[in-house]
Write a protein that holds these residues in place. Structure first.
Motif, PDB file in Angstrom:
ATOM      1  N   ALA A 244      35.836  -7.170  -6.177  1.00 23.36           N
ATOM      2  CA  ALA A 244      34.594  -7.818  -5.741  1.00 23.36           C
ATOM      3  C   ALA A 244      34.822  -9.286  -5.394  1.00 23.36           C
ATOM      4  O   ALA A 244      34.207  -9.809  -4.458  1.00 23.36           O
ATOM      5  N   ALA A 245      35.700  -9.955  -6.126  1.00 24.64           N
ATOM      6  CA  ALA A 245      35.987 -11.361  -5.836  1.00 24.64           C
ATOM      7  C   ALA A 245      36.614 -11.508  -4.455  1.00 24.64           C
ATOM      8  O   ALA A 245      36.250 -12.412  -3.684  1.00 24.64           O
ATOM      9  N   ALA A 246      37.552 -10.627  -4.126  1.00 26.02           N
ATOM     10  CA  ALA A 246      38.182 -10.665  -2.811  1.00 26.02           C
ATOM     11  C   ALA A 246      37.187 -10.312  -1.718  1.00 26.02           C
ATOM     12  O   ALA A 246      37.149 -10.953  -0.655  1.00 26.02           O
ATOM     13  N   GLU A 247      36.364  -9.293  -1.971  1.00 28.68           N
ATOM     14  CA  GLU A 247      35.373  -8.882  -0.978  1.00 28.68           C
ATOM     15  C   GLU A 247      34.364  -9.995  -0.725  1.00 28.68           C
ATOM     16  O   GLU A 247      33.971 -10.245   0.422  1.00 28.68           O
ATOM     17  N   ALA A 248      33.934 -10.681  -1.782  1.00 30.02           N
ATOM     18  CA  ALA A 248      32.983 -11.780  -1.636  1.00 30.02           C
ATOM     19  C   ALA A 248      33.583 -12.927  -0.840  1.00 30.02           C
ATOM     20  O   ALA A 248      32.861 -13.662  -0.151  1.00 30.02           O
TER      21      ALA A 248
END
Length: 314
Positions: A244-248
């Protein structure tokens, strides 16, 4: 968006002490309309009435010289948004952009992270996971990618960091990101010294002595995601937060498939199944995806006479 870094040492000293005393979020609110020096002056006036303001002001004054002088004695520097060495990619975190970063090591942080990949995963890997992390990190460094990992004494990140530090070229800089203050935590000082000696960088959002926490570990993951071009996950039971951190951050997620009967690989395999991650087995896979995405981005940014069409996938 913050774009101009204060030039005075007094502002830098005061800012890092303000962050140390009240945390990034509260400090950010105080700095929205004033400099750190002005914010401290306002606290001084309120301190006359006692209470929390007096405690905060006293803490900042007592630690002001100690914190930055100690960092400088260790060879660290305090970067602010707008500095030449500040990575522009971090401005995308606004309004949660770090108010400053303590950086130890000679290379420029902006230059080191311009072509970089983050590697992350479990702290309790199998031998397979350790071997894969070491191999990927070494191969990426050999392809002039800087490898960004968490500064930790065990696990996937530790294996990748050491491998990246021992391999690669002068353009590939190992970057270790802390979830605590510089040199805070078990073995942190020794690891930091080793990475710096190998030509790498150690980065922290926190002053010396600030301990790690679940929140700070998540902030570290978000920082790593924004600093890098993509995130590789090797064996992990809690992949969602990392992905999720990378996607955000708008970055691709890469996942190393593992045995279907391995608990450490189950969640990673599901990322691939759910098409949230590119399945990769070597560094060339990562490079091909990043090259393709860059070419797509370059094509999309060029003016065209009509609608563009995409002819294939990676």
């Amino acid at each position: 968006m913050r774009s101009t870094a204060p030039d005075s040492r007094a502002e830098r000293v005061t800012r890092i002490c303000l962050i140390h005393a009240v945390g990034h979020e509260t400090a950010a609110l105080l700095l929205e309309k004033s400099t750190a020096v002005d914010a401290i002056e306002a606290l001084r006036k309120r301190a006359a009435h006692g209470g929390t303001s007096q405690q905060t002001y006293t803490s900042i004054i007592n630690h002001r010289d100690f914190i930055l002088n100690g960092a400088e004695a260790e060879g660290a520097r305090f970067l602010l948004p707008g500095d030449a060495e500040w990575p522009e990619a971090l401005n995308a975190l606004d309004p949660t952009t770090p108010l400053g970063l303590l950086v130890r090591g000679k290379p420029s942080l902006a230059e080191a992270t311009a072509r970089s990949v983050a590697i992350t995963g479990t702290n309790a890997p199998t031998q397979y996971g350790t071997d894969v992390a070491e191999t990927l990190a070494y191969e990426l460094a050999d392809m002039t990618y800087s490898v960004i990992t968490a500064l930790i004494s065990c696990g996937i990140s530790h294996a990748a960091l050491l491998s990246a530090a021992h391999g690669g070229t002068a353009q590939a800089v190992p970057v270790a990101v802390c979830s605590a203050g510089l040199h805070t935590g078990r073995g942190a000082r020794e690891q930091s010294d080793h990475i710096v000696a190998e030509g790498g960088l150690v980065v922290s959002m926190y002053a010396q002595g600030v301990p790690t926490s679940i929140t700070r570990q998540q902030q570290r993951q978000e920082l790593m995601a924004h600093l890098s071009l993509g995130t590789v996950i090797v064996e992990d039971c809690a992949v969602n937060k990392r992905a999720a951190a990378a996607e955000a951050a708008g970055r691709p997620v890469f996942a190393v498939p593992g045995p279907i009967d391995s608990p450490q690989s189950n969640a990673v395999n599901r990322l691939i199944r759910d098409r949230r991650a590119y399945a990769i087995t070597e560094a060339r896979d990562i490079d091909q995806v990043l090259t393709h995405l860059r070419e797509d981005s370059d094509t999309a940014s060029q003016p065209t006479a009509g609608p563009a069409t995409r002819t294939g996938d990676v």
